[in-house]
Design an enzyme around this catalytic site. Sequence first.
Site, mmCIF file in Angstrom:
data_model
loop_
_atom_site.group_PDB
_atom_site.id
_atom_site.type_symbol
_atom_site.label_atom_id
_atom_site.label_comp_id
_atom_site.label_asym_id
_atom_site.label_seq_id
_atom_site.Cartn_x
_atom_site.Cartn_y
_atom_site.Cartn_z
ATOM 1 N N ASP A 108 0.844 -1.190 0.000
ATOM 2 C CA ASP A 108 0.000 0.000 0.000
ATOM 3 C C ASP A 108 0.886 1.249 0.000
ATOM 4 O O ASP A 108 1.979 1.222 -0.559
ATOM 5 C CB ASP A 108 -0.931 -0.037 1.228
ATOM 6 C CG ASP A 108 -2.290 0.578 0.951
ATOM 7 O OD1 ASP A 108 -2.338 1.808 0.798
ATOM 8 O OD2 ASP A 108 -3.287 -0.165 0.896
ATOM 9 N N HIS A 150 -3.770 6.249 2.808
ATOM 10 C CA HIS A 150 -4.557 5.048 2.542
ATOM 11 C C HIS A 150 -4.076 3.853 3.363
ATOM 12 O O HIS A 150 -4.866 3.144 3.993
ATOM 13 C CB HIS A 150 -4.476 4.733 1.047
ATOM 14 C CG HIS A 150 -5.309 3.582 0.594
ATOM 15 N ND1 HIS A 150 -4.873 2.283 0.662
ATOM 16 C CD2 HIS A 150 -6.543 3.536 0.038
ATOM 17 C CE1 HIS A 150 -5.802 1.482 0.162
ATOM 18 N NE2 HIS A 150 -6.823 2.212 -0.212
ATOM 19 N N SER A 156 -11.782 -1.127 -0.788
ATOM 20 C CA SER A 156 -10.521 -1.164 -0.041
ATOM 21 C C SER A 156 -10.793 -1.505 1.413
ATOM 22 O O SER A 156 -10.165 -2.398 1.998
ATOM 23 C CB SER A 156 -9.813 0.198 -0.095
ATOM 24 O OG SER A 156 -9.056 0.360 -1.253
#
Length: 612
Positions: A173, A211, A411
């Site tokens: 990520d 994120h 996600s």
Amino acid sequence: MPVYGSRGAAALLTTATLVASAALSSGPAFAAPAAVTVPAAAQTGTVPIVAPSGTVPIVVRAGTAAASAAAKTAVRQAGGTVGRNLDLITGFAATAPGASLAALRALPGVEVTIDAPVRMKSDNFINQTGSTLLTRVIATVGANTTDKANPDVTDTTTGVSLTGAGVGVALIDSGVAPVQGLTEPGKVVFGPDLSFESQATNLRDLDTYGHGTHMAGIIAGQDPASVTGTAHFNGIAPAATIVSVKVASADGASDVSQVIAGIDWVVAHRADKGLNIRVLNLSFGTESTQAEILDPLSFAVEQAWNAGIVVVVAAGNDGLTAHNLTMPAANPDIIAVGGADTMNTDARADDQVATFTNRGNASRHVDVIAAGQSVVSLRSPGSYIDRTFPTARLSTTVDPTQRFFRGSGTSQAAAVVSGSVALLLQQRPGLTPDQVKRLLMSTATPIIGGDPYAAGNGQINVAAAAKAKTPDGNKQLNLIATGLGSLEQSRGGSHVYDSSTGAVLTGEKDIFGKTWNAAIWSLNARLQKSWSGGTWNGSAWTGTTWGGTVSSDQAWAGVVWTGRSWAGSSWAGRSWSDAVWTGRSWSAATWAGRSWSGATWAAAGWTGPSWQ
């Protein structure tokens, strides 16, 4: 694949949640419930000393078809309701009056277990009061949502609470920020930083995009034991270890070659001392223009799966009109996850498929869904997402320390599933990826009236999966991927480019401009030899040394890239300023010209109604 700021409700993840919901309230905040232990009788199926009052959810196991039919008739005659069949345990789910359980258990060849409510190890909530939304943590996986005191998910054989202890979850990520909830010793282990920021020592491994931290909190966030009250936070598997492999920089920019290199690294180092990587979370996807049997990203995740790693991938956020899953969710071996919308209630019965979830098609669609709408997790202060969408933060009244941030997408749903898989692997370490997938799919709760493609087998039910018997170890019968396709087609039209020179990375080459030879790479990846020390595809990407024991500051050694980028320039000279956080600084503007994140880590929709 997140959509931040898209809804006015929020689902707050602590250890209590496997599927989180939100409820509107103008009254006082809920009190934190006391922890409850499932009685041994309820866990083993023996007759309890006192029959439960009212109607209770049950799981019925029957040795034969005749016994199952007799049990269903008995349930209906007692005034209960027969639910879905549970083929893995040769039984079915139902609700029945508590007073009828003794008679049901007396039937020949029948075992009855109370389908007890579940939660993880926490008893605290973040509350919003007054005219704002009241966010409450609930456990809707196998939970009786009217019961405010939900017992822990427990291994009914050993009585041990399942927390993901001993299981490593690799997170490829945008990095992980050292915020409260992710700083406990051994909580986060840093693998290599393969991003464009790896050459800046003050940015290496850090989540400048926002994120990765959000995903890490959902999967395995864990506040120190000293934190009490309404600020306490834990993730799905709070005792699991996050192994962070950073590939995306401050605007989400990354190339497919970086992601593939990250997957190969995870496979090569899955059994390194203290890691035990059993789960790989990819909240990521591309609009690949080639079949999954050829796509190199699809091949990479399939090799991880074959190596014993459960690969969990976001299905995509293009909505119910999208007739394909993004890559690598399109690979039929791995677990493709869609999002569930809890409709702002604690009840499971009204849950729906989130409208942002890719629908897929008859040949490949979502396997299971999990909470993905307005999920609250940890915030990376000063990151791109944090600064661009400040209304996604909880209000200062609710969250005075401003630790939490809300986002929606597949996600988040994938992260919920990854944490849940860690629980099952703690309970049964010998499970293969195929067995884990069968457990989740066969025990999922169907979405009534839901689209058969977008909903897959339904919403995961870890309580039921933990109780179900271990399925057979047969591998799935899918076409074997070759990885001989095009790297450029795998990008799906999204490219990174050097904003200082305008050079775009296209064609069959990686971020160093090295030629992509699919035949050589796929052979090495299959043999788990694609990484040689710190070298991948002929270029030195990172250092060659690894720390000894797992600790919060352990990291793969960094290295100054010896090669040039595809643009012929070095990334080491990038400067970052403007936003200072805990002594570290960055500026999203430097990389603002990149276009890649819009179709991958992020979704098309970043705007919407205000959170407050």
